[in-house]
Design a protein around this motif. Structure first.
Motif, PDB file in Angstrom:
ATOM      1  N   GLU A   1      -9.817  -1.727   7.750  1.00 22.10           N
ATOM      2  CA  GLU A   1      -8.893  -2.085   6.674  1.00 22.10           C
ATOM      3  C   GLU A   1      -8.852  -3.597   6.469  1.00 22.10           C
ATOM      4  O   GLU A   1      -8.848  -4.080   5.339  1.00 22.10           O
ATOM      5  N   LEU A   2      -8.809  -4.339   7.567  1.00 23.28           N
ATOM      6  CA  LEU A   2      -8.781  -5.801   7.469  1.00 23.28           C
ATOM      7  C   LEU A   2     -10.060  -6.345   6.848  1.00 23.28           C
ATOM      8  O   LEU A   2     -10.027  -7.228   5.989  1.00 23.28           O
ATOM      9  N   LYS A   3     -11.195  -5.799   7.255  1.00 21.51           N
ATOM     10  CA  LYS A   3     -12.480  -6.244   6.703  1.00 21.51           C
ATOM     11  C   LYS A   3     -12.559  -5.894   5.212  1.00 21.51           C
ATOM     12  O   LYS A   3     -13.017  -6.698   4.411  1.00 21.51           O
ATOM     13  N   GLU A   4     -12.098  -4.697   4.851  1.00 20.50           N
ATOM     14  CA  GLU A   4     -12.091  -4.290   3.444  1.00 20.50           C
ATOM     15  C   GLU A   4     -11.192  -5.210   2.630  1.00 20.50           C
ATOM     16  O   GLU A   4     -11.546  -5.623   1.521  1.00 20.50           O
ATOM     17  N   THR A   5     -10.037  -5.544   3.159  1.00 23.25           N
ATOM     18  CA  THR A   5      -9.123  -6.457   2.466  1.00 23.25           C
ATOM     19  C   THR A   5      -9.789  -7.803   2.263  1.00 23.25           C
ATOM     20  O   THR A   5      -9.744  -8.369   1.165  1.00 23.25           O
ATOM     21  N   GLU A   6     -10.443  -8.291   3.294  1.00 20.44           N
ATOM     22  CA  GLU A   6     -11.102  -9.591   3.211  1.00 20.44           C
ATOM     23  C   GLU A   6     -12.231  -9.569   2.183  1.00 20.44           C
ATOM     24  O   GLU A   6     -12.369 -10.489   1.379  1.00 20.44           O
TER      25      GLU A   6
ATOM     26  N   LYS B   1      -9.508 -10.169  -1.192  1.00 17.58           N
ATOM     27  CA  LYS B   1      -9.341 -11.595  -0.953  1.00 17.58           C
ATOM     28  C   LYS B   1      -7.926 -11.971  -0.529  1.00 17.58           C
ATOM     29  O   LYS B   1      -7.677 -13.097  -0.176  1.00 17.58           O
ATOM     30  N   SER B   2      -7.000 -11.031  -0.588  1.00 15.81           N
ATOM     31  CA  SER B   2      -5.624 -11.337  -0.220  1.00 15.81           C
ATOM     32  C   SER B   2      -4.917 -10.051   0.196  1.00 15.81           C
ATOM     33  O   SER B   2      -5.014  -9.039  -0.493  1.00 15.81           O
ATOM     34  N   ASN B   3      -4.218 -10.092   1.314  1.00 15.57           N
ATOM     35  CA  ASN B   3      -3.467  -8.927   1.762  1.00 15.57           C
ATOM     36  C   ASN B   3      -2.322  -8.608   0.797  1.00 15.57           C
ATOM     37  O   ASN B   3      -2.005  -7.449   0.565  1.00 15.57           O
ATOM     38  N   LEU B   4      -1.715  -9.629   0.215  1.00 12.55           N
ATOM     39  CA  LEU B   4      -0.638  -9.408  -0.753  1.00 12.55           C
ATOM     40  C   LEU B   4      -1.165  -8.647  -1.963  1.00 12.55           C
ATOM     41  O   LEU B   4      -0.535  -7.709  -2.450  1.00 12.55           O
ATOM     42  N   PHE B   5      -2.341  -9.045  -2.447  1.00  7.60           N
ATOM     43  CA  PHE B   5      -2.934  -8.357  -3.593  1.00  7.60           C
ATOM     44  C   PHE B   5      -3.218  -6.902  -3.253  1.00  7.60           C
ATOM     45  O   PHE B   5      -2.974  -6.003  -4.055  1.00  7.60           O
TER      46      PHE B   5
ATOM     47  N   GLN C   1      -0.031  -4.973  -3.338  1.00  2.00           N
ATOM     48  CA  GLN C   1       0.383  -4.759  -4.722  1.00  2.00           C
ATOM     49  C   GLN C   1      -0.431  -3.636  -5.358  1.00  2.00           C
ATOM     50  O   GLN C   1       0.118  -2.795  -6.077  1.00  2.00           O
ATOM     51  N   MET C   2      -1.738  -3.621  -5.096  1.00  2.00           N
ATOM     52  CA  MET C   2      -2.594  -2.564  -5.653  1.00  2.00           C
ATOM     53  C   MET C   2      -2.202  -1.197  -5.096  1.00  2.00           C
ATOM     54  O   MET C   2      -2.142  -0.216  -5.838  1.00  2.00           O
ATOM     55  N   ASN C   3      -1.936  -1.119  -3.809  1.00  2.00           N
ATOM     56  CA  ASN C   3      -1.519   0.153  -3.209  1.00  2.00           C
ATOM     57  C   ASN C   3      -0.210   0.639  -3.817  1.00  2.00           C
ATOM     58  O   ASN C   3      -0.053   1.829  -4.107  1.00  2.00           O
ATOM     59  N   GLU C   4       0.732  -0.261  -4.025  1.00  2.00           N
ATOM     60  CA  GLU C   4       2.014   0.109  -4.628  1.00  2.00           C
ATOM     61  C   GLU C   4       1.819   0.582  -6.066  1.00  2.00           C
ATOM     62  O   GLU C   4       2.399   1.577  -6.490  1.00  2.00           O
ATOM     63  N   LEU C   5       0.984  -0.120  -6.815  1.00  2.00           N
ATOM     64  CA  LEU C   5       0.694   0.271  -8.199  1.00  2.00           C
ATOM     65  C   LEU C   5       0.053   1.651  -8.251  1.00  2.00           C
ATOM     66  O   LEU C   5       0.428   2.486  -9.088  1.00  2.00           O
ATOM     67  N   LEU C   6      -0.889   1.910  -7.366  1.00  2.00           N
ATOM     68  CA  LEU C   6      -1.532   3.222  -7.326  1.00  2.00           C
ATOM     69  C   LEU C   6      -0.534   4.322  -6.976  1.00  2.00           C
ATOM     70  O   LEU C   6      -0.578   5.409  -7.536  1.00  2.00           O
ATOM     71  N   GLN C   7       0.370   4.040  -6.059  1.00  2.00           N
ATOM     72  CA  GLN C   7       1.396   5.026  -5.709  1.00  2.00           C
ATOM     73  C   GLN C   7       2.270   5.358  -6.913  1.00  2.00           C
ATOM     74  O   GLN C   7       2.610   6.512  -7.138  1.00  2.00           O
ATOM     75  N   GLU C   8       2.633   4.343  -7.668  1.00  2.00           N
ATOM     76  CA  GLU C   8       3.527   4.544  -8.811  1.00  2.00           C
ATOM     77  C   GLU C   8       2.837   5.252  -9.968  1.00  2.00           C
ATOM     78  O   GLU C   8       3.495   5.907 -10.770  1.00  2.00           O
TER      79      GLU C   8
END
Length: 94
Positions: A42-47, A51-55, A58-65
């Motif tokens: 997960e960390l490698k995929e995020t990197e 490029k940002s854990n915050l992003f 945000q994407m995970n939250e958007l997908l959930q909604e």
């Protein structure tokens, strides 16, 4: 594969620790355990991808909604099939 928005194993451990009445030493030991292979992925995929854990969060939250539940998805597919059928029945202008 883990669904978007699903908690990783370390977050589940931390969340579980917060719910239980275990001693603070047990909590701190779990907090400093080495990451699992899934967490490292997960960390490698995020990197690499986000490029940002915050992003990523945000994407995970958007997908959930925006993810449709099964009933909504079936209704939407039915609507799309109806529209497709209606468009296919429109005569060509030759």
């Amino acid at each position: 594969a883990k669904a978007y928005g699903e908690l990783g194993p370390k977050m589940k451990r931390l969340q579980h620790d917060g719910d239980s009445k275990s001693s603070s030493t047990k909590k701190s030991k779990r907090l400093y355990e080495p990451p699992t292979a899934e967490e490292l992925n997960e960390l490698k995929e995020t990197e690499n991808l986000f490029k940002s854990n915050l992003f990523r969060m945000q994407m995970n939250e958007l997908l959930q909604e925006t993810t449709l539940n099964e009933e909504e998805r079936k209704r939407f597919e039915s609507l799309l099939h109806s529209v497709k059928k209606a468009l296919e029945e429109v005569p060509n202008k030759d």
